[in-house]
Design a protein around this motif. Structure first.
Motif, PDB file in Angstrom:
ATOM      1  N   PRO A 133       0.824  -1.213   0.000  1.00  0.00           N
ATOM      2  CA  PRO A 133       0.000   0.000   0.000  1.00  0.00           C
ATOM      3  C   PRO A 133       0.859   1.264   0.000  1.00  0.00           C
ATOM      4  CG  PRO A 133      -0.826  -1.561   1.598  1.00  0.00           C
ATOM      5  CD  PRO A 133       0.471  -2.108   1.092  1.00  0.00           C
ATOM      6  N   SER A 134       0.446   2.212  -0.822  1.00  0.00           N
ATOM      7  CA  SER A 134       1.121   3.508  -0.886  1.00  0.00           C
ATOM      8  C   SER A 134       0.088   4.548  -1.289  1.00  0.00           C
ATOM      9  CB  SER A 134       2.275   3.476  -1.888  1.00  0.00           C
ATOM     10  OG  SER A 134       1.780   3.401  -3.203  1.00  0.00           O
ATOM     11  N   THR A 135       0.500   5.789  -1.339  1.00  0.00           N
ATOM     12  CA  THR A 135      -0.421   6.855  -1.730  1.00  0.00           C
ATOM     13  C   THR A 135      -0.529   6.972  -3.245  1.00  0.00           C
ATOM     14  OG1 THR A 135       1.360   8.478  -1.622  1.00  0.00           O
ATOM     15  CG2 THR A 135       0.018   8.183   0.357  1.00  0.00           C
ATOM     16  N   ASN A 136       0.312   6.270  -3.987  1.00  0.00           N
ATOM     17  CA  ASN A 136       0.341   6.354  -5.440  1.00  0.00           C
ATOM     18  C   ASN A 136      -0.390   5.156  -6.050  1.00  0.00           C
ATOM     19  OD1 ASN A 136       1.018   7.609  -7.826  1.00  0.00           O
ATOM     20  ND2 ASN A 136       3.037   6.664  -7.956  1.00  0.00           N
ATOM     21  N   LEU A 137      -1.383   5.420  -6.918  1.00  0.00           N
ATOM     22  CA  LEU A 137      -2.132   4.365  -7.593  1.00  0.00           C
ATOM     23  C   LEU A 137      -1.769   4.330  -9.065  1.00  0.00           C
ATOM     24  CD1 LEU A 137      -5.757   4.820  -6.184  1.00  0.00           C
ATOM     25  CD2 LEU A 137      -3.966   3.285  -5.375  1.00  0.00           C
ATOM     26  N   TYR A 156      -2.644  10.261  -3.834  1.00  0.00           N
ATOM     27  CA  TYR A 156      -3.518  10.769  -2.785  1.00  0.00           C
ATOM     28  C   TYR A 156      -2.686  11.357  -1.646  1.00  0.00           C
ATOM     29  CZ  TYR A 156      -7.823   8.733  -4.633  1.00  0.00           C
ATOM     30  OH  TYR A 156      -8.923   8.450  -5.395  1.00  0.00           O
ATOM     31  N   ALA A 157      -3.351  12.128  -0.777  1.00  0.00           N
ATOM     32  CA  ALA A 157      -2.688  12.732   0.367  1.00  0.00           C
ATOM     33  C   ALA A 157      -2.380  11.688   1.441  1.00  0.00           C
ATOM     34  CB  ALA A 157      -3.546  13.853   0.949  1.00  0.00           C
ATOM     35  N   THR A 158      -3.261  10.696   1.626  1.00  0.00           N
ATOM     36  CA  THR A 158      -3.049   9.680   2.655  1.00  0.00           C
ATOM     37  C   THR A 158      -3.247   8.284   2.070  1.00  0.00           C
ATOM     38  OG1 THR A 158      -5.368   9.620   3.336  1.00  0.00           O
ATOM     39  CG2 THR A 158      -3.935  11.232   4.443  1.00  0.00           C
ATOM     40  N   ILE A 159      -2.706   7.301   2.759  1.00  0.00           N
ATOM     41  CA  ILE A 159      -2.864   5.910   2.327  1.00  0.00           C
ATOM     42  C   ILE A 159      -4.323   5.472   2.445  1.00  0.00           C
ATOM     43  CG2 ILE A 159      -2.265   3.523   2.913  1.00  0.00           C
ATOM     44  CD1 ILE A 159       0.545   4.438   3.490  1.00  0.00           C
TER      45      ILE A 159
END
Length: 159
Positions: free
Chosen positions: A56-60, A106-109
């Motif tokens: 999981p990260s903030t980047n999709l 995104y700003a948060t996970i």
């Protein structure tokens, strides 16, 4: 009369040789017929079978984009699940046309997780898109000097 007998013989010959294979090919009751995956396993945040999921990260990573989908439309679609820091559709350097995938940060996970689950397998501009956590880029080795070789001569044949 003879014509009817010949037609009946032809029908029985065709039914005996060609149609059983055709019936087996078109049948849905055979034991080895193709079974599509259940609908529940597609989209809805489920991982793709046979492919390792990135942490999981903030980047999709978003794939399956329509070639005419701009970055603004991508941002708009994903912003309903949280605060989008950046949304970018990847384009070809020469032609400028979309390559059909992009990235949303995104700003948060937690927001990224909501966006991934909410948009995976959904329609955007008429195409089904897939959202998953972006994998980190592999380390790149520095480019080697092409002007020298191991024999002491450069590519022009001079020392």
């Amino acid at each position: 009369m003879a014509l009817r007998a010949a037609a009946a013989a032809t029908r029985s010959m065709v039914a005996g040789s060609v149609l059983p294979g055709l019936r087996r090919f078109c049948s849905t009751t055979s034991a080895n017929s193709f079974m599509p995956p259940p609908i529940a396993a597609m989209g809805n945040g489920e991982r793709t079978p046979g492919r390792e999921q990135a942490p999981p990260s903030t980047n999709l990573f978003v794939s399956g984009l329509n070639k005419r989908t701009p970055s603004e439309k991508l941002r708009e679609a994903f912003s309903q699940f949280g605060r989008v820091v950046d949304a970018r559709v990847v384009t070809d350097r020469v032609s400028g046309y979309s390559k059909g995938f992009g990235f949303v940060r995104y700003a948060t996970i937690e927001d990224a997780e909501k966006g991934r689950v909410g948009m995976d397998g959904k329609f955007l501009d008429g195409w089904v898109i897939f959202a998953e956590y972006a994998r980190p880029r592999p380390e790149r080795t520095p480019p080697q000097n092409n002007m020298s070789s191991s024999n002491g001569y450069n590519s022009y044949g001079r020392e």
